[in-house]
Motif scaffolding. Sequence first.
Motif, PDB file in Angstrom:
ATOM      1  N   ARG A  72      10.172  -4.950  -0.049  1.00 21.87           N
ATOM      2  CA  ARG A  72       9.845  -6.208  -0.505  1.00 21.87           C
ATOM      3  C   ARG A  72       9.750  -5.838  -2.108  1.00 21.87           C
ATOM      4  O   ARG A  72       9.786  -6.276  -3.137  1.00 21.87           O
ATOM      5  CB  ARG A  72       7.806  -6.909  -0.993  1.00 21.87           C
ATOM      6  N   PHE A  73       9.594  -4.451  -2.099  1.00 19.82           N
ATOM      7  CA  PHE A  73      10.522  -3.379  -4.075  1.00 19.82           C
ATOM      8  C   PHE A  73      11.539  -3.202  -4.036  1.00 19.82           C
ATOM      9  O   PHE A  73      11.621  -2.313  -4.595  1.00 19.82           O
ATOM     10  CB  PHE A  73       8.796  -2.761  -4.125  1.00 19.82           C
ATOM     11  N   ALA A  74      12.188  -3.511  -2.970  1.00 17.73           N
ATOM     12  CA  ALA A  74      13.674  -2.560  -2.618  1.00 17.73           C
ATOM     13  C   ALA A  74      14.344  -3.131  -4.002  1.00 17.73           C
ATOM     14  O   ALA A  74      14.583  -3.899  -4.989  1.00 17.73           O
ATOM     15  CB  ALA A  74      13.957  -3.706  -1.830  1.00 17.73           C
ATOM     16  N   GLY A  75      15.102  -2.247  -4.856  1.00 14.07           N
ATOM     17  CA  GLY A  75      15.560  -2.276  -6.262  1.00 14.07           C
ATOM     18  C   GLY A  75      14.803  -1.910  -6.794  1.00 14.07           C
ATOM     19  O   GLY A  75      14.986  -1.603  -8.298  1.00 14.07           O
ATOM     20  N   LYS A  76      13.262  -2.089  -6.840  1.00 15.70           N
ATOM     21  CA  LYS A  76      12.831  -1.269  -8.187  1.00 15.70           C
ATOM     22  C   LYS A  76      12.466   0.286  -8.133  1.00 15.70           C
ATOM     23  O   LYS A  76      12.882   1.382  -7.080  1.00 15.70           O
ATOM     24  CB  LYS A  76      11.536  -2.129  -7.530  1.00 15.70           C
ATOM     25  N   ARG A  77      12.234   0.816  -9.550  1.00  7.01           N
ATOM     26  CA  ARG A  77      12.344   1.918  -9.762  1.00  7.01           C
ATOM     27  C   ARG A  77      10.740   2.494  -9.497  1.00  7.01           C
ATOM     28  O   ARG A  77      10.131   1.126  -9.846  1.00  7.01           O
ATOM     29  CB  ARG A  77      12.094   2.524 -10.992  1.00  7.01           C
ATOM     30  N   MET A  78      10.567   3.182  -8.877  1.00  8.74           N
ATOM     31  CA  MET A  78       9.095   3.864  -7.424  1.00  8.74           C
ATOM     32  C   MET A  78       8.340   4.919  -7.862  1.00  8.74           C
ATOM     33  O   MET A  78       9.728   5.740  -7.490  1.00  8.74           O
ATOM     34  CB  MET A  78       9.297   2.739  -5.759  1.00  8.74           C
ATOM     35  N   GLY A  79       6.659   5.015  -8.244  1.00  9.49           N
ATOM     36  CA  GLY A  79       6.966   6.783  -7.886  1.00  9.49           C
ATOM     37  C   GLY A  79       5.619   5.943  -6.607  1.00  9.49           C
ATOM     38  O   GLY A  79       4.771   5.073  -6.304  1.00  9.49           O
ATOM     39  N   MET A  80       5.399   7.404  -6.324  1.00  4.26           N
ATOM     40  CA  MET A  80       3.987   7.874  -5.447  1.00  4.26           C
ATOM     41  C   MET A  80       3.348   8.209  -5.921  1.00  4.26           C
ATOM     42  O   MET A  80       3.168   9.380  -6.117  1.00  4.26           O
ATOM     43  CB  MET A  80       4.475   7.619  -4.023  1.00  4.26           C
ATOM     44  N   CYS A  81       1.579   8.164  -5.469  1.00  6.13           N
ATOM     45  CA  CYS A  81       0.901   9.852  -5.943  1.00  6.13           C
ATOM     46  C   CYS A  81      -0.063   8.439  -4.658  1.00  6.13           C
ATOM     47  O   CYS A  81      -0.190   7.461  -4.201  1.00  6.13           O
ATOM     48  CB  CYS A  81       0.496   9.588  -6.745  1.00  6.13           C
ATOM     49  N   SER A  82      -1.173   9.880  -4.728  1.00  5.95           N
ATOM     50  CA  SER A  82      -2.077   9.659  -3.763  1.00  5.95           C
ATOM     51  C   SER A  82      -3.851   8.748  -4.726  1.00  5.95           C
ATOM     52  O   SER A  82      -3.148   8.667  -5.400  1.00  5.95           O
ATOM     53  CB  SER A  82      -3.398  11.001  -2.858  1.00  5.95           C
ATOM     54  N   THR A  83      -4.151   7.754  -3.900  1.00  2.00           N
ATOM     55  CA  THR A  83      -5.595   7.601  -3.567  1.00  2.00           C
ATOM     56  C   THR A  83      -6.284   8.541  -5.402  1.00  2.00           C
ATOM     57  O   THR A  83      -6.274   7.897  -5.758  1.00  2.00           O
ATOM     58  CB  THR A  83      -6.343   6.862  -3.264  1.00  2.00           C
ATOM     59  N   SER A  84      -5.861   9.832  -4.730  1.00  2.00           N
ATOM     60  CA  SER A  84      -7.662  10.574  -5.556  1.00  2.00           C
ATOM     61  C   SER A  84      -6.476  11.352  -6.992  1.00  2.00           C
ATOM     62  O   SER A  84      -7.244  11.635  -7.852  1.00  2.00           O
ATOM     63  CB  SER A  84      -7.238  11.949  -4.359  1.00  2.00           C
ATOM     64  N   GLU A  85      -5.221  11.299  -6.337  1.00  2.00           N
ATOM     65  CA  GLU A  85      -4.488  11.519  -8.106  1.00  2.00           C
ATOM     66  C   GLU A  85      -4.219  10.536  -9.034  1.00  2.00           C
ATOM     67  O   GLU A  85      -4.430  10.698 -10.776  1.00  2.00           O
ATOM     68  CB  GLU A  85      -2.917  11.838  -7.815  1.00  2.00           C
ATOM     69  N   ALA A  86      -4.504   9.401  -8.497  1.00  2.00           N
ATOM     70  CA  ALA A  86      -4.743   7.963  -9.529  1.00  2.00           C
ATOM     71  C   ALA A  86      -6.391   7.945  -9.633  1.00  2.00           C
ATOM     72  O   ALA A  86      -5.932   7.492 -11.007  1.00  2.00           O
ATOM     73  CB  ALA A  86      -4.755   6.383  -8.769  1.00  2.00           C
ATOM     74  N   ILE A  87      -7.095   8.535  -9.295  1.00  2.00           N
ATOM     75  CA  ILE A  87      -8.468   8.380 -10.162  1.00  2.00           C
ATOM     76  C   ILE A  87      -8.676   9.182 -10.604  1.00  2.00           C
ATOM     77  O   ILE A  87      -9.515   9.089 -11.795  1.00  2.00           O
ATOM     78  CB  ILE A  87      -9.236   8.735  -8.485  1.00  2.00           C
TER      79      ILE A  87
END
Length: 574
Positions: A72-87
């Motif tokens: 559903r996010f096709a075409g969007k600039r996207m980043g990924m990380c783990s939940t622990s990194e976000a915390i």
Amino acid sequence: MTFIVAVTACPTGIAHTHLAAEALEATARRRGHTVRVERQSAQGIEHPLSEAEIAKAEVVLIAADIRVDESRFAGKRMGMCSTSEAIRHPELVLARLLGAAWEDVAAPALVQQGLTIVAVTACPTGIAHTFMAADALKKAAAAAGHTLHVETQGSVGAKTPLSEADIASADLVIIAADTHVDDTRFQGRRVYKAAVGEAVKHPQDVLSRAMAEATVLGAAKPAYREAVQAAKASHAARSGPYKHLLTGVSYMLPIVVAGGLLIALSFVFGIKAFEQEGTLAAALMSIGGGAAFKIMVPVLAGFIAYSIADRPGLAPGLIGGMLAVNLNAGFLGGIVAGFLAGYVARWLRDKITLPAALETLKPVLIIPLLSTLVVGLGMVYVIGTPVAYLMTSLTGFLSGLGTTNAVMLGLLLGGMMAVDMGGPVNKAAYAFGVSLLTTGTTAPMAAVMAAGMTPPLGLALATLIARNRFTPDEREAGKAAAMLGLSFITEGAIPFAAKDPARVIPSLILGSAVTGALSMALGCTLMAPHGGIFVLAIPNAVGNLAQYALAILAGTLVTTASLVILKKPLPQTP
């Protein structure tokens, strides 16, 4: 101001999902940005993103430890990380996502997706940690959209070995090991090394650090990493000898287990039946005690030396270990011989320079001869006698322990078995018990094995009688933990301890300490160093069998009771 949409999700969907969402929302507000977070939890999707919000979003962040549908996010600039990194590092996560200039920070690259990764996992016993680490890394890689092929170097050798094609096509190599792993085949590749326990407990963090910190093996390190390496130098120096010791233990362990079980089987025909020549009992004792236990110390010493110096250390290590046996220096003598042989052989390998025509003589003649000479003379004239005295004194002390001292020793060994469940402290207690088997002191080994069984057993029982304190996944894992506990695989408790260490680990230590103390106080003995409940079926393998079973049961109940008291009921648990 940037409009960001995010999705947070973790395997249980209870803590990390919500903590990551709250950290991202608070940090975004402070930086003047707007973020809408969809939380995918065990209770379903909370605050779902609408199509309008997704269409409006300038960037998308997925903070997840499991696979999240990205279509559903096709075409969007996207980043990924783990939940622990976000915390832990929400400011850094958002800064990287938004393109802020943080070049001086060695942070995980959030946009590295679709990598081809190869990994090697190995632990001293090659039974539990090796395969648990492999499974954890596979799941973490799959959740992050990477392809990962793992070679497990277990007790039966390498499974799913990496081919030359696998290594050649890899973007990244991860070695998660507590024993020696030959890395020469990865020359020229980006390699990251971690402890196998880290891969079991924090696979997402290992993957993130690997992508950010891996260096090309055999190439010069980037200048900015030199400070990091210098900061870690003292820790590496401390962990090196321990790693060499565990390598020796990992190669020795199958011999000890086979020999101990064969000795135990000889007792089926009577505790003194092996004294009659020509009988099956005598043959079993000859194989187990006369052969397997005799080469145990040389193998330990040989592979300690091999871990330090590679193949040049093997010959002096094996010979030094055999001298330790002949001089009655035992297990301690083997350890000393192994380290001496390894460091001497490595020094000779690095320092001796020969003309090209004579270079081939170095590995087959010069290093084995000189290193064996140094180690052999050192063992005979310097090391052997004092170490033999230490072993004799230790054996005599343990044989003459009063009840109070025996209970204290059992408390200590039992507690150590549950501190890190397969880690350095656990292995130290186990190695101590194994080393005493060759001297005929079998009570500490009984305490060690019993105490190593209770952590998974106590957790399994707790998931049955206190269901409201565990998630559905944890209750399902409790069934597997029961079998692992019965098999003396303490690592079965790790997934529970990793999620709630403050409550779980003290409960496990208390139960194991009680088991160890009871085993010693009741005079229980054990001839075999492994096997769990299956050893109990061998006649005469366990001394005071009923009392031994009682000690295990008591420790299991104490562990369960502690868990019930310390762990609080989960909200809205099905």
